[in-house]
Design a protein around this motif. Sequence first.
Motif, PDB file in Angstrom:
ATOM      1  N   LEU A   2       0.866  -1.166   0.000  1.00 21.29           N
ATOM      2  CA  LEU A   2       0.000   0.000   0.000  1.00 21.29           C
ATOM      3  C   LEU A   2       0.906   1.221   0.000  1.00 21.29           C
ATOM      4  O   LEU A   2       1.703   1.398   0.925  1.00 21.29           O
ATOM      5  CB  LEU A   2      -0.909   0.016   1.233  1.00 21.29           C
ATOM      6  N   VAL A   3       0.780   2.027  -1.013  1.00 19.89           N
ATOM      7  CA  VAL A   3       1.664   3.186  -1.154  1.00 19.89           C
ATOM      8  C   VAL A   3       0.838   4.456  -1.082  1.00 19.89           C
ATOM      9  O   VAL A   3      -0.046   4.681  -1.918  1.00 19.89           O
ATOM     10  CB  VAL A   3       2.449   3.128  -2.481  1.00 19.89           C
TER      11      VAL A   3
ATOM     12  N   ALA B 127      -2.999   0.176  -3.906  1.00 19.02           N
ATOM     13  CA  ALA B 127      -2.624  -1.182  -3.517  1.00 19.02           C
ATOM     14  C   ALA B 127      -2.072  -1.921  -4.725  1.00 19.02           C
ATOM     15  O   ALA B 127      -2.624  -1.824  -5.820  1.00 19.02           O
ATOM     16  CB  ALA B 127      -3.832  -1.928  -2.958  1.00 19.02           C
ATOM     17  N   SER B 128      -0.986  -2.648  -4.512  1.00 19.64           N
ATOM     18  CA  SER B 128      -0.401  -3.415  -5.606  1.00 19.64           C
ATOM     19  C   SER B 128       0.169  -4.714  -5.054  1.00 19.64           C
ATOM     20  O   SER B 128       0.256  -4.904  -3.844  1.00 19.64           O
ATOM     21  CB  SER B 128       0.698  -2.602  -6.298  1.00 19.64           C
TER      22      SER B 128
ATOM     23  N   ASN C 188      -7.791  -0.282  -7.446  1.00 21.82           N
ATOM     24  CA  ASN C 188      -7.462  -0.586  -6.045  1.00 21.82           C
ATOM     25  C   ASN C 188      -6.857   0.635  -5.358  1.00 21.82           C
ATOM     26  O   ASN C 188      -5.824   0.536  -4.670  1.00 21.82           O
ATOM     27  CB  ASN C 188      -6.509  -1.772  -5.967  1.00 21.82           C
ATOM     28  N   THR C 189      -7.488   1.759  -5.558  1.00 20.82           N
ATOM     29  CA  THR C 189      -6.978   3.028  -5.033  1.00 20.82           C
ATOM     30  C   THR C 189      -8.065   3.733  -4.236  1.00 20.82           C
ATOM     31  O   THR C 189      -9.231   3.734  -4.640  1.00 20.82           O
ATOM     32  CB  THR C 189      -6.520   3.939  -6.182  1.00 20.82           C
ATOM     33  N   VAL C 190      -7.652   4.307  -3.110  1.00 14.99           N
ATOM     34  CA  VAL C 190      -8.567   5.127  -2.326  1.00 14.99           C
ATOM     35  C   VAL C 190      -7.951   6.507  -2.149  1.00 14.99           C
ATOM     36  O   VAL C 190      -6.720   6.660  -2.171  1.00 14.99           O
ATOM     37  CB  VAL C 190      -8.898   4.522  -0.943  1.00 14.99           C
ATOM     38  N   TYR C 191      -8.812   7.475  -1.987  1.00 11.22           N
ATOM     39  CA  TYR C 191      -8.391   8.850  -1.801  1.00 11.22           C
ATOM     40  C   TYR C 191      -9.036   9.406  -0.531  1.00 11.22           C
ATOM     41  O   TYR C 191     -10.097   8.950  -0.107  1.00 11.22           O
ATOM     42  CB  TYR C 191      -8.827   9.710  -2.988  1.00 11.22           C
TER      43      TYR C 191
ATOM     44  N   TYR D  51      -3.431  -5.031   6.120  1.00 11.62           N
ATOM     45  CA  TYR D  51      -2.255  -4.486   5.461  1.00 11.62           C
ATOM     46  C   TYR D  51      -2.212  -2.977   5.710  1.00 11.62           C
ATOM     47  O   TYR D  51      -3.261  -2.308   5.731  1.00 11.62           O
ATOM     48  CB  TYR D  51      -2.277  -4.773   3.961  1.00 11.62           C
ATOM     49  N   TRP D  52      -0.985  -2.470   5.880  1.00 10.02           N
ATOM     50  CA  TRP D  52      -0.799  -1.058   6.188  1.00 10.02           C
ATOM     51  C   TRP D  52       0.244  -0.444   5.267  1.00 10.02           C
ATOM     52  O   TRP D  52       1.224  -1.094   4.894  1.00 10.02           O
ATOM     53  CB  TRP D  52      -0.315  -0.882   7.640  1.00 10.02           C
TER      54      TRP D  52
END
Length: 115
Positions: free
Chosen positions: A4-5, A24-25, A76-79, A104-105
Motif C-alpha cells: 500500500l503506497v 494497492a499493488s 485498487n486506489t482510495v483517496y 495491510y498497512w
Amino acid sequence: QVQLVESGGGLVHTGGSLRLSCAASGSIFRILAMGWYRQAPGKQREMVAHFTSGGTTNYADSVKGRFTISRETGKNTVYLQMNSLKPEDTAVYYCHALMGRSDYWGQGTQVTVSS
C-alpha cells in the motif's frame, strides 16, 4: 506480497486542503475494506475514514463534513480529500486494507497543519 503506497501528505495552513492517495499493488485478492487511519504523537492510532466490507463509509466524528473518502475500484486506489484542516488533524496518516483475514498497512504519510 501486498503493498500500500500513500502519497499526498505535506504542510498546510489552518483551513487549507490536502488530498491523500493510496494505491494497492502486488498479490491482491478481494479487498474487503479499505481506508485511512491516523496517529498523532503520543496518541493511539484512530480510524479516520473507511469503506466497509458492505461498501458503506464510516467517518470519525471529528472529520465529518470536512473529509471525504473516495475510491477507484478497478485501480485498487482510495483517496482522502481533506478540507478545512485544523492543527489537531496533524498526524501520520496510514492507508489500511483488509484482505481475507489479513490487515495491510502503508508506510504512512505526514500531514502537518500549522496554526
